[in-house]
Design a protein around this motif. Structure first.
Motif, PDB file in Angstrom:
ATOM      1  N   SER A  24     -26.044 -95.448 -62.824  1.00 41.63           N
ATOM      2  CA  SER A  24     -25.257 -94.246 -62.549  1.00 41.63           C
ATOM      3  C   SER A  24     -24.258 -93.942 -63.665  1.00 41.63           C
ATOM      4  N   ARG A  25     -23.652 -94.950 -64.242  1.00 43.62           N
ATOM      5  CA  ARG A  25     -22.669 -94.731 -65.319  1.00 43.62           C
ATOM      6  C   ARG A  25     -23.335 -94.062 -66.516  1.00 43.62           C
ATOM      7  N   ASP A  26     -24.532 -94.503 -66.890  1.00 42.15           N
ATOM      8  CA  ASP A  26     -25.261 -93.883 -68.006  1.00 42.15           C
ATOM      9  C   ASP A  26     -25.599 -92.420 -67.693  1.00 42.15           C
ATOM     10  N   ALA A  27     -25.976 -92.162 -66.446  1.00 44.07           N
ATOM     11  CA  ALA A  27     -26.304 -90.799 -66.037  1.00 44.07           C
ATOM     12  C   ALA A  27     -25.072 -89.900 -66.122  1.00 44.07           C
ATOM     13  N   MET A  28     -23.940 -90.409 -65.683  1.00 41.37           N
ATOM     14  CA  MET A  28     -22.700 -89.628 -65.757  1.00 41.37           C
ATOM     15  C   MET A  28     -22.295 -89.367 -67.203  1.00 41.37           C
ATOM     16  N   ASP A  29     -22.405 -90.381 -68.050  1.00 37.00           N
ATOM     17  CA  ASP A  29     -22.073 -90.199 -69.462  1.00 37.00           C
ATOM     18  C   ASP A  29     -22.934 -89.100 -70.084  1.00 37.00           C
ATOM     19  N   ALA A  30     -24.195 -89.054 -69.690  1.00 36.76           N
ATOM     20  CA  ALA A  30     -25.107 -88.060 -70.255  1.00 36.76           C
ATOM     21  C   ALA A  30     -24.749 -86.640 -69.820  1.00 36.76           C
ATOM     22  N   THR A  46     -27.970 -94.369 -56.330  1.00 36.15           N
ATOM     23  CA  THR A  46     -27.670 -92.966 -56.060  1.00 36.15           C
ATOM     24  C   THR A  46     -26.335 -92.826 -55.332  1.00 36.15           C
ATOM     25  N   VAL A  47     -26.033 -93.738 -54.423  1.00 31.99           N
ATOM     26  CA  VAL A  47     -24.743 -93.717 -53.732  1.00 31.99           C
ATOM     27  C   VAL A  47     -23.607 -93.943 -54.734  1.00 31.99           C
ATOM     28  N   LYS A  48     -23.808 -94.834 -55.696  1.00 31.73           N
ATOM     29  CA  LYS A  48     -22.804 -95.030 -56.750  1.00 31.73           C
ATOM     30  C   LYS A  48     -22.597 -93.746 -57.541  1.00 31.73           C
ATOM     31  N   LEU A  49     -23.709 -93.097 -57.874  1.00 30.36           N
ATOM     32  CA  LEU A  49     -23.635 -91.839 -58.616  1.00 30.36           C
ATOM     33  C   LEU A  49     -22.886 -90.773 -57.811  1.00 30.36           C
ATOM     34  N   LEU A  50     -23.189 -90.656 -56.524  1.00 32.80           N
ATOM     35  CA  LEU A  50     -22.493 -89.686 -55.677  1.00 32.80           C
ATOM     36  C   LEU A  50     -20.987 -89.908 -55.717  1.00 32.80           C
ATOM     37  N   SER A  51     -20.589 -91.152 -55.626  1.00 33.25           N
ATOM     38  CA  SER A  51     -19.161 -91.477 -55.655  1.00 33.25           C
ATOM     39  C   SER A  51     -18.540 -91.062 -56.990  1.00 33.25           C
ATOM     40  N   GLN A  52     -19.217 -91.338 -58.086  1.00 34.79           N
ATOM     41  CA  GLN A  52     -18.703 -90.986 -59.405  1.00 34.79           C
ATOM     42  C   GLN A  52     -18.639 -89.470 -59.591  1.00 34.79           C
ATOM     43  N   ILE A  53     -19.636 -88.768 -59.088  1.00 34.82           N
ATOM     44  CA  ILE A  53     -19.633 -87.305 -59.186  1.00 34.82           C
ATOM     45  C   ILE A  53     -18.512 -86.725 -58.328  1.00 34.82           C
ATOM     46  N   ASN A  54     -18.407 -87.179 -57.081  1.00 34.03           N
ATOM     47  CA  ASN A  54     -17.403 -86.621 -56.162  1.00 34.03           C
ATOM     48  C   ASN A  54     -15.986 -86.816 -56.672  1.00 34.03           C
ATOM     49  N   GLU A  55     -15.752 -87.866 -57.466  1.00 32.07           N
ATOM     50  CA  GLU A  55     -14.439 -88.058 -58.090  1.00 32.07           C
ATOM     51  C   GLU A  55     -14.106 -86.924 -59.058  1.00 32.07           C
ATOM     52  N   GLN A  88     -29.308 -83.215 -63.523  1.00 33.39           N
ATOM     53  CA  GLN A  88     -29.947 -84.155 -64.448  1.00 33.39           C
ATOM     54  C   GLN A  88     -29.461 -85.586 -64.241  1.00 33.39           C
ATOM     55  N   ALA A  89     -28.229 -85.765 -63.801  1.00 29.14           N
ATOM     56  CA  ALA A  89     -27.741 -87.119 -63.511  1.00 29.14           C
ATOM     57  C   ALA A  89     -28.566 -87.727 -62.379  1.00 29.14           C
ATOM     58  N   PHE A  90     -28.864 -86.923 -61.358  1.00 26.42           N
ATOM     59  CA  PHE A  90     -29.694 -87.422 -60.264  1.00 26.42           C
ATOM     60  C   PHE A  90     -31.097 -87.762 -60.765  1.00 26.42           C
ATOM     61  N   GLN A  91     -31.636 -86.932 -61.654  1.00 21.42           N
ATOM     62  CA  GLN A  91     -32.948 -87.228 -62.230  1.00 21.42           C
ATOM     63  C   GLN A  91     -32.917 -88.542 -63.005  1.00 21.42           C
ATOM     64  N   PHE A  92     -31.886 -88.757 -63.800  1.00 27.59           N
ATOM     65  CA  PHE A  92     -31.765 -89.993 -64.585  1.00 27.59           C
ATOM     66  C   PHE A  92     -31.787 -91.213 -63.677  1.00 27.59           C
TER      67      PHE A  92
END
Length: 165
Positions: A150-156, A78-87, A138-142
């Motif tokens: 996290s990369r797959d969630a962002m791609d989606a 989730t921390v990785k996802l947050l970083s990718q989203i915040n970018e 939905q990325a957080f749900q994934f």
């Protein structure tokens, strides 16, 4: 000590205008002094929006959370996802409050020098927060519920469709 020491007297509390916006939109809200909390229904979730006037900073702080508890086993991803989203975000950012396992979008409107917020500024503040939450929910749900990287969630969630049927 600031670079320029000046005193400004504010005509009203900026939360007063937020309360008017909540009333006009028929949002459930509760106000306590310098803070107002509202529930806003989105497409993917109900969002708990809190706006607080921080007199010392002359700032109106917005925090927007949704019902999603991140278990310890999914914190790192989730921390990785947050970083990718915040970018991807121009304004505001997502935070993870690790003790509660809560994801929150935060943003601040500075009103230094006695500036008063406008309805347009509040609309921009609220809409950017809600749009970010709707876009990335939905990325957080994934990541949290489906166990995806996290990369797959962002791609989606960044996948944009073009054309029509």
């Amino acid at each position: 000590m600031g670079l320029i020491e000046m005193e400004f007297e504010r005509d009203s509390n900026p939360v007063d205008l937020v309360e008017q916006v909540a009333s006009l939109n028929d949002w459930a809200f509760e106000r306590t002094g310098d803070e107002i909390t509202m529930t806003v229904t989105g497409m993917w979730a109900d969002y708990d929006v809190s706006m607080s006037w921080m007199e010392d900073f002359e700032a109106l702080h917005l925090a927007c959370a949704f019902d999603l508890k991140v278990p310890e086993s999914r914190m790192a991803e989730t921390v990785k996802l947050l970083s990718q989203i915040n970018e991807q975000l121009l304004i505001g950012h997502f935070d993870l409050w690790t003790q509660e396992g809560a994801v929150m979008f935060r943003q601040t409107l500075l009103l230094n020098g006695g500036a008063e917020p406008t309805a347009e500024q509040l609309e921009a503040l609220l809409s950017s927060a809600l749009e970010a939450c709707e876009r990335y929910f939905q990325a957080f749900q994934f990541v949290v519920w489906a166990g995806k990287p996290s990369r797959d969630a962002m791609d989606a969630v960044l996948f944009d469709t073009a054309g029509s049927c």
